[in-house]
Design an enzyme around this catalytic site. Structure first.
Site, PDB file in Angstrom:
ATOM      1  N   ASP A 178      50.411  36.735  44.692  1.00  0.00           N
ATOM      2  CA  ASP A 178      48.887  37.630  44.587  1.00  0.00           C
ATOM      3  C   ASP A 178      47.516  36.503  44.785  1.00  0.00           C
ATOM      4  OD1 ASP A 178      46.735  39.373  44.073  1.00  0.00           O
ATOM      5  OD2 ASP A 178      47.509  40.506  42.033  1.00  0.00           O
TER       6      ASP A 178
HETATM    7  C1  BGC Z   1      44.585  41.871  43.149  1.00  0.00           C
HETATM    8  C2  BGC Z   1      45.746  42.301  43.630  1.00  0.00           C
HETATM    9  C3  BGC Z   1      44.820  42.440  45.889  1.00  0.00           C
HETATM   10  C4  BGC Z   1      44.312  41.458  45.840  1.00  0.00           C
HETATM   11  C5  BGC Z   1      43.904  41.477  47.439  1.00  0.00           C
HETATM   12  C6  BGC Z   1      44.091  41.091  44.066  1.00  0.00           C
HETATM   13  O1  BGC Z   1      42.786  40.508  42.685  1.00  0.00           O
HETATM   14  O2  BGC Z   1      45.538  41.686  41.825  1.00  0.00           O
HETATM   15  O3  BGC Z   1      46.062  44.231  43.328  1.00  0.00           O
HETATM   16  O4  BGC Z   1      45.804  43.103  47.153  1.00  0.00           O
HETATM   17  O5  BGC Z   1      43.802  40.656  44.578  1.00  0.00           O
HETATM   18  O6  BGC Z   1      42.094  42.060  47.122  1.00  0.00           O
END
Ligand code: BGC
Length: 742
Positions: free
Chosen positions: A280
Site C-alpha cells: 500500500d
Molecule cells: C489506500 C489504497 C489505495 C492507495 C492508492 C492508499 O492510501 O489505502 O487502498 O489503493 O492509497 O491510491
C-alpha cells in the site's frame, strides 16, 4: 475506411490477442531471457511504483522511463501522457519493458456507481459484475491497466470510514461479490483490450482496526484469520484476481506489508498465487513508524523478504536493495522472483504487444447500468402502512434535507474521475417526474453537518403545504472513506432536530438516508413512516430513488452489514460465537433484579437491547413473504456428501416482488466453538402476488468445513441447525447430522 476494411479491422482486433496469447511456458521463457539481460537497477526499477508522473510529462520523467527507473505509475498523468510514457518505455528503454498504469477505480471510473458497501447490499453478483465491466471499459479506454479494487476487508465496525469501500461483514458474501467484481474488471481474459487487472486489498485484517481508527493495530488470532478474514481473499484468488495489495495494519505484532506468514506461507505456498503483490501507499517505509524496521534499508529488507513485489510510492527498494544484495543480506533470487511476478503480469496483460493499446468506446450503456445498480442497492428499512410507493397522482411533495441535491456527496468516497456533470440528484429527478410546481424544495440544512436551524421554518412550511415529505438525510461524502473514522454514528449536524421540526406537519414522511456506513437513527425512525437506505448511490442515484419511491421499481436490497442501535454496541455482527451465557429475548434492555436479589447474569446490556436495530440480510420490499415447511432430502450426510434443503416461500402481499432467500447453518458442537449462524448460500426469487415457490439449496458437507485448532480445514461430524431465512435473525428451521466419511 471502407466497410470491408472496417470489418477486417474489427475481426483482427477481436482475435489478435487470442491468437497471440502466449502459453505460460512461452511467458516463462521470455521472462528468463529478460532476467538474464536486466541490470540490478532495472530490476529494482520494475519493483518501484511512483505517483510522480504529472501532466505534462517532464523531461526528468521521460528520462527516468528511458532508464527503466519505474515499473509502474499510479494515479498519474492524462491519457495522452500515459500513451506517450508507454511509447517511451516500449521503444526507447533498453529492454522495451512496458509500464503498468494503476488507478483507484473503486466504484466506477467516469460513471460513478454506488459505493461498494451499497453494491454489496444488492446481493446481486451479476449486477456488480456489470458495474465493474463498465468501469473497466471506461478506464481501459484511457490507458489504465490496473485498478486497486475490490477491497475485501471484512468490516464489523461502522466507525471505520473504509467500511464504505467494503463488501460488508460476511466472508462468504464478500467472496461471492468480490469475485463478481474481479470478473467484471478482468473481463474474458486479462489481455483483452478492455480488461483491467484487479487487486485484492488490503491483505489482510485491515478492517479490524482497533476502535475503527484507520491504519490502526489489528489482533486477529490465526483461527479467526483463517475462518473469517482470509476467506474472501481466497475466494477472489480462486476467481483469478491478478494482484494483491498488502495492508497498512500491524497484524498480530507484524506489519501486514512485512508479514512472511500471510504473504508467503499462506498466499504463495498454500494458495499458490502466482500473480503480483504491491504494497500500500508508503506501507513499506511505514514499517519504521510501526517500530518494526529500524530504517528504510531495514524496511526494504522486510518487504522483499515477505514477498511484496512492488513498492508503492516510497523508494526503499530502489534506494537500498542494491546494497543489501551486494552485502549478501538479500538473495538476488528474491529480487528475481518479484521481478518475475511483475513481468508475468505485464505479459499476461499483453502489455508487451504492440498494436492499439486503448480499447474502443464502452459497449454498455453506462448510465443505465448505474441506474439499475443504484436501485438494486437501496434497502427499504421501514414502510408503515404501505406509505411507499407513492402514487403518481400525488399532489405536491416537499423535498427537504441537505442531501437531496448534492452531486458530490451522492457520489461518495473514491471518485477521482467521477463525471460530476452526469450526476442526477433526487431533486432533479423528482422535478423531472412531477414538474417544478409539484416539488416544494426547502433544504432545511445546507450540509449534513450544518448546525443552524435557520432553514427550519421554511422546511416546515414546505412540509405543511405538501402531501408527502421526502427527507434526504445522511452524511456527506467526506465523512466516510479513508482516514474518515467517526466516534459517533448518528446523523451529523442538526438533522435530528430537522426531522422533529418537519414531523410537526403530520404529513406522511419518508426518510431517504445517504451514507457511507450504517448510521444510528433510532429516534428518527420513530418519527417517519418509511425509511429507504440509499448509501452513496452514485451518478444515477436520483432517478433510481425516484423510481423506487414511485414504484416503477421495487426495493430489493438487503443489508450486508448489521445496523447497531447505538455506537456503544459496536462491534456487532451476526456470525458471532455463543458465549457461555447467551442473553434471552425476554430480557431485552431491562436492568434485572436488584443488588439484594441479582438476576440475569447474561451477556447483554442493561441500558439497551442486545439485538441490532436491523439485522444482517434484512430488507423490505413492496410486498411481503412468508416462509414455511423447511424440508431436508435426508436426515444427514457423510463428510463428503451433500443434501438438499428446501422451503416454501409465498408472496402474501398484493404486488409482485423479489426476495433474497438466505441459507444459514450452525454447527452445534465443534472441536472449536462455531458461530451462531453462518451464511452458506443465497438465491433471488421473483414471485407474483399470491404466488408460492419452493426454494431449494444443495448443501455440500465440504461447504461446512472450518479451520480447527490445528489450523486444518476439516468437516467435523456432528449436529447442525439449518435455516432458510429472510435475514440472519429469522427463518424456518431444521436440523441434520454430518457423519464421518466411510
Ligand atoms: C489506500 C489504497 C489505495 C492507495 C492508492 C492508499 O492510501 O489505502 O487502498 O489503493 O492509497 O491510491
Amino acid at each position: 475506411m471502407t466497410t470491408k476494411l472496417k470489418l477486417a479491422w474489427a475481426i483482427w482486433a477481436a482475435w489478435t490477442p487470442a491468437l497471440l496469447a502466449a502459453t505460460p511456458a512461452d511467458i516463462d521463457r521470455r521472462i528468463d531471457g529478460l532476467l538474464q539481460r536486466m541490470t540490478l537497477e532495472e530490476k529494482l526499477g520494475q519493483m518501484s511504483q511512483s505517483t510522480s508522473m504529472n501532466t505534462p510529462l517532464s523531461d526528468e520523467i521521460r528520462d527516468q522511463i528511458r532508464k527503466g527507473r519505474w515499473g509502474s505509475f499510479l494515479n498519474a498523468g492524462s491519457a495522452a501522457d500515459r500513451a506517450e510514457a508507454q511509447r517511451i518505455a516500449r521503444k526507447e528503454s533498453r529492454l522495451g519493458i512496458p509500464l503498468i498504469f494503476g488507478r483507484d477505480v473503486i466504484h466506477g471510473y467516469q460513471t460513478v456507481f454506488p459505493i461498494p458497501l451499497g453494491q454489496s447490499a444488492s446481493w446481486d453478483p451479476a449486477l456488480i459484475e456489470q458495474a465493474a465491466r463498465v468501469a473497466a471499459q471506461e478506464a481501459s479506454a484511457v490507458g489504465i491497466h490496473w485498478t486497486f479494487a475490490p477491497m475485501l476487508d471484512i468490516a464489523r465496525d461502522p466507525r471505520w470510514g473504509r467500511i464504505a469501500e467494503s463488501l460488508g461483514e460476511d466472508p462468504y458474501l464478500a467472496g461471492v461479490l468480490g469475485s463478481a467484481m474481479v470478473r467484471g474488471f478482468q473481463g474474458k481474459s486479462l489481455d483483452a483490450r478492455d480488461s483491467i487487472a484487479a487487486c485484492a486489498k488490503h491483505y489482510v485484517g485491515y478492517g479490524a482496526a482497533e476502535g475503527g481508527r484507520d491504519y490502526n493495530t489489528t489482533w486477529i488470532p490465526e483461527l479467526l484469520l483463517r475462518n473469517v478474514y482470509l476467506r474472501p481473499f481466497q475466494a477472489v484468488k480462486d476467481a483469478g484476481v491478478a494482484t494483491f495489495m498488502s495492508g497498512f495494519n500491524d497484524l498480530n505484532g507484524i506489519p501486514a506489508s512485512g508479514d512472511v506468514f500471510t504473504l508467503r506461507d499462506v498466499l504463495r505456498n498454500e494458495w499458490k498465487f502466482d500473480g503480483m503483490v504491491v504494497s500500500d501507499y508508503n506501507s513499506i517505509t511505514e514499517m519504521i513508524n510501526h517500530g518494526y524496521a529500524a530504517d528504510a534499508s531495514d524496511a526494504a529488507f522486510e518487504g522483499v523478504r515477505a514477498g511484496v513485489d512492488m513498492e508503492m510510492v516510497s523508494t526503499a527498494y530502489y534506494d537500498h536493495l542494491k546494497s543489501l544484495v551486494d552485502a549478501r543480506k538479500v538473495d538476488i533470487k528474491l529480487i528475481d522472483e518479484s521481478v518475475r511476478n511483475i513481468l508475468r503480469l505485464k505479459f499476461r496483460m499483453g502489455l508487451f504487444d504492440d498494436g492499439p493499446s486503448l480499447a474502443g468506446a464502452p459497449a454498455l450503456s453506462a448510465l443505465d447500468v448505474a441506474r439499475k445498480v443504484a436501485a438494486g442497492s437501496c434497502v427499504l428499512l421501514k414502510n408503515d402502512g404501505g406509505t411507499l410507493p407513492l402514487l403518481n397522482s400525488i399532489g405536491k411533495v416537499a423535498v427537504i434535507g441537505p442531501l437531496a441535491d448534492s452531486p458530490v456527496d451522492q457520489m461518495g468516497t473514491w471518485t477521482l474521475d467521477g463525471r460530476r456533470e452526469d450526476v442526477r440528484t433526487p431533486l432533479m429527478a423528482l422535478r423531472e417526474r412531477l414538474g417544478e410546481t409539484r416539488v416544494l424544495r426547502a433544504a432545511g440544512l445546507n450540509t449534513s453537518r450544518d448546525m443552524s436551524h435557520d432553514g427550519f421554518s421554511a422546511a416546515l412550511e414546505a412540509a405543511r403545504a405538501s402531501d408527502a415529505v421526502l427527507l434526504f438525510l445522511g452524511e456527506e461524502a467526506n465523512l466516510s472513506g479513508e482516514a474518515r473514522a467517526r466516534a459517533f454514528l448518528d446523523l451529523p449536524g442538526a438533522q435530528e432536530a430537522l426531522v422533529e421540526e418537519v414531523a410537526k406537519a403530520g404529513k406522511p414522511t419518508i426518510a431517504i438516508i445517504m451514507a457511507g456506513r450504517p448510521l444510528t437513527f433510532h429516534n428518527v425512525a420513530s418519527k417517519v413512516n418509511a425509511i429507504l437506505y440509499a448509501w452513496h448511490p452514485g451518478a444515477m442515484g436520483g432517478p433510481a430513488i425516484a423510481d423506487l419511491l414511485f414504484g416503477d421499481a421495487a426495493p430489493k436490497g438487503r443489508l450486508s452489514v448489521t445496523f447497531p442501535r447505538t455506537v456503544g454496541q459496536v462491534p456487532l455482527y451476526y456470525d458471532h460465537m455463543s458465549t457461555g451465557r447467551p442473553p434471552s429475548p425476554s430480557t431485552l434492555g431491562i436492568p434485572a433484579g436488584s443488588p439484594l436479589d441479582p438476576k440475569d447474569y447474561t451477556s447483554r446490556y442493561i441500558d439497551i437491547d442486545y439485538t441490532p436495530e436491523y439485522p444482517f440480510g434484512f430488507g423490505l420490499t413492496y410486498t411481503s413473504f412468508e416462509y414455511s415447511s423447511l424440508r431436508l432430502s435426508q436426515p444427514g450426510m457423510t463428510a463428503d456428501g451433500s443434501l438438499t434443503v428446501s422451503a416454501d416461500i409465498v408472496n402474501n402481499g398484493s404486488r409482485e416482488g423479489d426476495e433474497v432467500v438466505q441459507l444459514y447453518t450452525r454447527q452445534l458442537v465443534g472441536s472449536v466453538t462455531r458461530p451462531v449462524r453462518e451464511l452458506r448460500a443465497f438465491q433471488r426469487v421473483h414471485l407474483r402476488a399470491g404466488e408460492k415457490k419452493t426454494v431449494e439449496f444443495t448443501l455440500r458437507a465440504r461447504d461446512l468445513a472450518f479451520y480447527n485448532e490445528r489450523m486444518k480445514l476439516a468437516v467435523e461430524p456432528g449436529a447442525f441447525q439449518v435455516w432458510i431465512a429472510p435475514d440472519a435473525a429469522r427463518g424456518v428451521e431444521g436440523g441434520f447430522r454430518v457423519t464421518a466419511s466411510l
